[in-house]
Structures are given as structure tokens and as C-alpha cells.
Motif scaffolding. Structure first.
Motif, PDB file in Angstrom:
ATOM      1  N   UNK A 422      58.741   2.441  35.316  1.00  0.00           N
ATOM      2  CA  UNK A 422      58.174   2.723  36.639  1.00  0.00           C
ATOM      3  C   UNK A 422      58.879   3.856  37.372  1.00  0.00           C
ATOM      4  N   UNK A 423      59.949   4.409  36.813  1.00  0.00           N
ATOM      5  CA  UNK A 423      60.549   5.580  37.420  1.00  0.00           C
ATOM      6  C   UNK A 423      61.995   5.390  37.806  1.00  0.00           C
ATOM      7  N   UNK A 424      62.463   6.274  38.704  1.00  0.00           N
ATOM      8  CA  UNK A 424      63.863   6.228  39.125  1.00  0.00           C
ATOM      9  C   UNK A 424      64.022   6.990  40.434  1.00  0.00           C
ATOM     10  N   UNK A 425      64.951   6.538  41.253  1.00  0.00           N
ATOM     11  CA  UNK A 425      65.255   7.213  42.502  1.00  0.00           C
ATOM     12  C   UNK A 425      64.478   6.637  43.670  1.00  0.00           C
ATOM     13  N   UNK A 426      64.982   6.909  44.884  1.00  0.00           N
ATOM     14  CA  UNK A 426      64.309   6.478  46.112  1.00  0.00           C
ATOM     15  C   UNK A 426      63.210   7.478  46.449  1.00  0.00           C
ATOM     16  N   UNK A 427      61.979   7.008  46.520  1.00  0.00           N
ATOM     17  CA  UNK A 427      60.855   7.894  46.801  1.00  0.00           C
ATOM     18  C   UNK A 427      60.373   7.853  48.227  1.00  0.00           C
ATOM     19  N   UNK A 428      61.021   7.094  49.080  1.00  0.00           N
ATOM     20  CA  UNK A 428      60.612   7.000  50.481  1.00  0.00           C
ATOM     21  C   UNK A 428      61.768   6.387  51.269  1.00  0.00           C
ATOM     22  N   UNK A 429      61.594   6.270  52.587  1.00  0.00           N
ATOM     23  CA  UNK A 429      62.641   5.711  53.422  1.00  0.00           C
ATOM     24  C   UNK A 429      63.766   6.696  53.694  1.00  0.00           C
ATOM     25  N   UNK A 430      64.760   6.286  54.474  1.00  0.00           N
ATOM     26  CA  UNK A 430      65.883   7.177  54.782  1.00  0.00           C
ATOM     27  C   UNK A 430      66.616   7.664  53.549  1.00  0.00           C
ATOM     28  N   UNK A 431      66.636   6.842  52.503  1.00  0.00           N
ATOM     29  CA  UNK A 431      67.364   7.224  51.283  1.00  0.00           C
ATOM     30  C   UNK A 431      66.738   8.421  50.578  1.00  0.00           C
ATOM     31  N   UNK A 432      65.464   8.721  50.870  1.00  0.00           N
ATOM     32  CA  UNK A 432      64.855   9.894  50.257  1.00  0.00           C
ATOM     33  C   UNK A 432      65.560  11.177  50.700  1.00  0.00           C
ATOM     34  N   UNK A 433      66.134  11.168  51.898  1.00  0.00           N
ATOM     35  CA  UNK A 433      66.909  12.333  52.344  1.00  0.00           C
ATOM     36  C   UNK A 433      68.129  12.545  51.456  1.00  0.00           C
ATOM     37  N   UNK A 434      68.726  11.436  50.987  1.00  0.00           N
ATOM     38  CA  UNK A 434      69.853  11.558  50.050  1.00  0.00           C
ATOM     39  C   UNK A 434      69.396  12.157  48.731  1.00  0.00           C
ATOM     40  N   UNK A 435      68.199  11.764  48.265  1.00  0.00           N
ATOM     41  CA  UNK A 435      67.691  12.287  46.996  1.00  0.00           C
ATOM     42  C   UNK A 435      67.450  13.795  47.086  1.00  0.00           C
ATOM     43  N   UNK A 436      67.040  14.260  48.257  1.00  0.00           N
ATOM     44  CA  UNK A 436      66.704  15.676  48.433  1.00  0.00           C
ATOM     45  C   UNK A 436      67.918  16.555  48.707  1.00  0.00           C
ATOM     46  N   UNK A 437      69.093  15.959  48.776  1.00  0.00           N
ATOM     47  CA  UNK A 437      70.311  16.723  49.028  1.00  0.00           C
ATOM     48  C   UNK A 437      71.354  16.413  47.965  1.00  0.00           C
ATOM     49  N   UNK A 438      72.308  17.314  47.820  1.00  0.00           N
ATOM     50  CA  UNK A 438      73.435  17.114  46.908  1.00  0.00           C
ATOM     51  C   UNK A 438      74.714  17.127  47.738  1.00  0.00           C
ATOM     52  N   UNK A 439      75.635  16.242  47.431  1.00  0.00           N
ATOM     53  CA  UNK A 439      76.858  16.105  48.208  1.00  0.00           C
ATOM     54  C   UNK A 439      77.943  17.043  47.682  1.00  0.00           C
ATOM     55  N   UNK A 440      78.512  17.800  48.591  1.00  0.00           N
ATOM     56  CA  UNK A 440      79.610  18.699  48.249  1.00  0.00           C
ATOM     57  C   UNK A 440      80.881  18.214  48.935  1.00  0.00           C
ATOM     58  N   UNK A 441      81.972  18.145  48.215  1.00  0.00           N
ATOM     59  CA  UNK A 441      83.273  17.797  48.786  1.00  0.00           C
ATOM     60  C   UNK A 441      84.002  19.083  49.140  1.00  0.00           C
TER      61      UNK A 441
END
Length: 448
Positions: A422-441
Motif C-alpha cells: 500500500x505504499x510508504x510515507x506520510x501522504x497527508x497531515x502535518x507530517x507531510x511537511x516533514x516528507x517534503x523537507x530534508x533535515x540539515x544539521x
């Protein structure tokens, strides 16, 4: 080459849509790539204001979009309008959430500053389905652009007019190149998925297509965000009212003619409940006959009927429906099947039509075990008056969403990850913003 779209209610031609060429696809990606640096540097509040303006533009065209959806997919007008309204709400949600999407500060040395900063990923290819073209696209496009990404959007070839019109309304509120639109079939989607300058492919659709996208992304290190097919189970436990449980099952199986990502695809009923439940479900199927629209096209109706015919050949009994409705359009009646077994297509694969296949099992534990034994992992529903059974079920079912005593509904802001096929990753909700970004330290230290 062009796509011909037919009205599934009448068979009349709605539109002829040219398929984007390889050059047109490549040019759209290049324009999105060119627009990315400036858009990524645009203040988050300004990006959010643009998405909010897009929501207003879509709201002003809501009736037009719903009418287009009805013509292209056969979705009843009120349901189509509900999908548009959901899309408007989603755009407004991401306009609010975008500027407050944040990273973290870390506890490092006294003379240093340590940060975790979310950054946009780049160009996002958004490939959306026909069964809810505005709501799904609004979520993926809204989350992508509000976080600073640019987008190339390919609407489904089954509703290209609705998808394009929605995207044009949004694009008009954004700088040039931030949202590009291409029309076409699976070959166009495949070209976008393989494009070297595409950093994320967000796809809602079939599992076969999702697997192909995952392979293409893996070969070049792009991110695949996938919500694919489902084979959602509904369990009817001992001790629930037969009429109510049948109403829930009918709503899950027949709403939008079964063309919902989290539709009920297979029903397990414990033996003690079987007689009353099945009788009530047949009555519900008859009540739904005049409430559902057609299937999206003849190809899909043939797919749905092939699953029903396979079940009948395997020994299932048809208690309601079971044959394509005569006359114009691609209508298929609400269908109830009993005597189903796990090897039948209606139980092993996604039918995506108004079909309620029923399997009688001896007890709740058997129902739970069989419901969990599936290659998909999107959602499941359990109807039970036993709190211990409810607790056991939500922990044991290997799916992204478990609904207890309601086939639809839930609090706003929830977000689930589909599993397995059925897939992978958050496709909606606030967590979708995390999917659309990459974290840099980031480590900032003073020079010696």
C-alpha cells in the motif's frame, strides 16, 4: 497522441487531451528546477500567503470543478463538491502550518550553536488519481510549495480537465515555474519518475505503478512518497446490531461506487452474526442502487466484473447485483457475495468497485488472523462491542489506519503511513511537511 475522455454516465465524449511529449515533460521539469532557488528563499509567510490565495481561487471555482469532476468521472455532484471543499480546507491548513514548520536547536558546547534545519527537497513530481482529483492534489501540491519546493503535476488521464483546471488556479497564485502542469498517461508519469532533476515523486494510485516509481527513484536516489492500493478488511464481531453493522459495511463498500482508497474490500463476519448481517446487507444493497454513480470508465467496469465473475466461478453466491447494469453509462450495481474464500480475487486483490464480498468465520480471532494475512496495508475497520477485542485488533492489524466502530471519520490532523504493497510515507497531515523537507544539521563554532 491524445487521450479521449468519455462521460461515464452517458458515454458521450467530454474532451480530447494531447499527451505531453518527452520534450514538453523535460521542459516542465527544467522550468520547475529553474524556479526552485528563488522560491526556496522566499519567506515562509509569503509562501503561505500564496497558498492561502490559491485556496480562495479554488473556492471561487468550486462549482465549476465539481461539475467537471462529475462529467469526467461520474462522481455525484454533491460528492464531487465535497472533494473540492476538502481540497480547499487542505490548502488553508498547509497555509497555516507552513510558516510554523520548524527544526530544533541542540545542546552543544557553550561557544557553539547547533541546529537541525528543515530545507525544501527541490522539484516534486505530483502524480494524482481520478477518484478524488482535487482533494488529493491539494494536499500534495499545498505541502510541497508551502515548504519551498517546486512542483510538476500530472493529473490522472481519466480526469485531465478537472486536474488541470485545479492546478491552473493554484499556479496563477504562484511565481512562474513553481507549479508546472503536464497532461498524459502512464508513460508521462514514468518519464517524470525517471527524470534526473526530480527530487521527490509523490504518487497516489495503483500498487503496480507505485512499485515502478519506487524502483526508478531508488536507482537515482530520489525520494518516493507513495499511497497505493488497498484491500481493506471489515470485521463484524459477535454482539453488534446486524442492521447497524450492515449500514457500516454498505457505506464502506458502496460509497462513490466503491471507488475510495479506504473502501471496504472484504468482510469477515463471525458465524453467530452471519444470518442477520447478510440479510440486512442485501437490504442495504437495494437501498444503495439509486444512490451511486457509475464507475469511472468501461475498462474499470470490466475489471470489477472480472473479480465478481471469478468469485462466482469459485463457488460464491450472488445475493444482490452481480451483473453490469444495462443501458448507457458504466454503471455497476451494489453487489453482495457470500461463500467467499481467500483465494478469490475479491478477497486477494483490490476490486475498487461497489462489491461487498462476505466470508463467514467461526470466531473473532479467526477473522483477525485472516484480515491480517494480506499483502496490502492501508486500513481496516472492526465493528465490536468488546473493548478487549478492539484493543487487540488495533494492535494486531498491520495497516496504517484502524477504525473501530466506524468505517469513515476521524479527528483532523491525523496522518498514517501505509504499509507493504500500500505504499510508504506520510501522504497527508502535518507530517507531510516533514516528507517534503530534508533535515540539515548545522554546527556553528567560533574560530580559535
Amino acid at each position: 497522441m491524445e487521450i479521449t475522455v468519455l462521460d461515464p454516465r452517458t458515454g458521450d465524449t467530454v474532451a480530447h487531451v494531447p499527451v505531453a511529449s518527452e520534450t514538453e515533460c523535460d521542459d516542465a521539469v527544467a522550468r520547475a528546477r529553474g524556479a526552485f532557488p528563488a522560491w526556496a528563499r522566499t519567506p515562509a509567510a509569503d509562501r503561505a500567503a500564496a497558498v492561502s490565495a490559491a485556496a480562495d481561487a479554488v473556492a471561487a471555482a468550486a462549482a465549476e470543478l465539481a461539475e467537471s469532476d462529475e462529467r469526467e468521472t461520474g462522481k455525484p455532484r454533491d460528492d464531487a463538491l465535497g472533494g473540492v471543499q476538502a481540497g480547499i480546507g487542505t490548502l488553508r491548513q498547509y497555509a497555516e502550518l507552513g510558516p510554523v514548520h520548524r527544526g530544533r536547536s541542540l545542546l552543544g558546547g557553550w561557544s557553539a550553536t547547533d541546529l537541525m534545519v528543515p530545507e525544501p527537497r527541490g522539484v516534486v513530481a505530483v502524480l494524482t488519481p481520478w477518484n478524488d482529483p482535487v482533494a488529493v492534489a491539494a494536499g500534495l501540491i499545498g505541502a510541497a510549495v508551502v515548504t519551498g519546493n517546486t512542483v510538476v503535476h500530472k493529473p490522472s488521464e481519466r480526469c485531465p480537465g478537472t486536474g488541470r483546471r485545479f492546478a491552473e488556479l493554484v499556479a496563477a497564485c504562484l511565481p512562474a515555474g513553481v507549479l508546472e502542469i503536464v497532461d498524459g498517461d502512464g508513460t508521462v508519469g514514468a518519464r517524470l519518475a525517471e527524470a534526473e532533476q526530480v527530487d521527490v515523486v509523490a504518487h497516489v494510485g495503483s500498487s503496480d505503478t507505485g512499485r515502478a516509481i519506487a524502483r526508478a527513484c531508488a536507482e537515482r536516489g530520489a525520494k518516493a512518497l507513495l499511497e497505493n492500493g488497498g484491500n481493506d478488511a471489515l470485521i463484524v464481531d459477535d454482539g453488534v446490531a446486524p442492521g447497524w453493522s450492515a449500514e457500516q459495511a454498505a457505506q464502506g463498500a458502496f460509497a462513490n461506487a466503491g471507488q475510495i482508497c479506504v473502501a471496504v474490500e472484504r468482510i469477515y463476519v463471525v458465524e453467530s452474526m452471519a444470518g442477520g448481517f447478510v440479510h440486512a446487507l442485501v437490504d442495504e444493497a437495494r437501498r444503495w442502487e439509486d444512490r451511486i454513480g457509475p464507475l469511472v470508465d468501461e475498462r474499470h467496469r470490466e475489471h470489477v466484473h472480472s473479480h465478481v465473475a471469478d468469485a462466482v466461478r469459485g463457488g460464491a453466491q450472488v445475493l444482490a447485483g452481480g451483473e453490469p447494469r444495462p443501458g448507457p453509462g458504466t454503471y455497476y450495481p451494489p453487489t453482495v457475495l457470500t461463500g467467499c474464500t481467500p483465494d478469490m480475487l475479491v478477497f486477494s486483490d483490490e476490486t475498487f468497485g461497489p462489491v461487498a464480498p462476505v466470508r463467514v468465520v467461526p470466531d473473532f480471532q479467526t477473522a483477525l488472523a485472516e484480515a491480517a494475512d494480506d499483502r496490502f496495508g492501508l486500513a481496516a475497520t472492526v465493528l465490536t462491542a468488546d473493548m478487549a477485542h478492539a484493543q487487540h485488533a488495533w494492535r494486531a492489524l498491520p495497516v496504517g489506519t484502524v477504525k473501530i466502530n466506524a468505517v469513515f471519520g476521524g479527528a483532523p490532523g491525523g496522518s498514517a503511513e501505509p504499509r507493504r504493497a500500500s505504499g510508504s510515507g506520510f501522504g497527508y497531515g502535518p507530517e507531510l511537511l516533514d516528507e517534503m523537507t530534508a533535515m540539515k544539521v548545522v554546527h556553528l563554532s567560533s574560530p580559535e
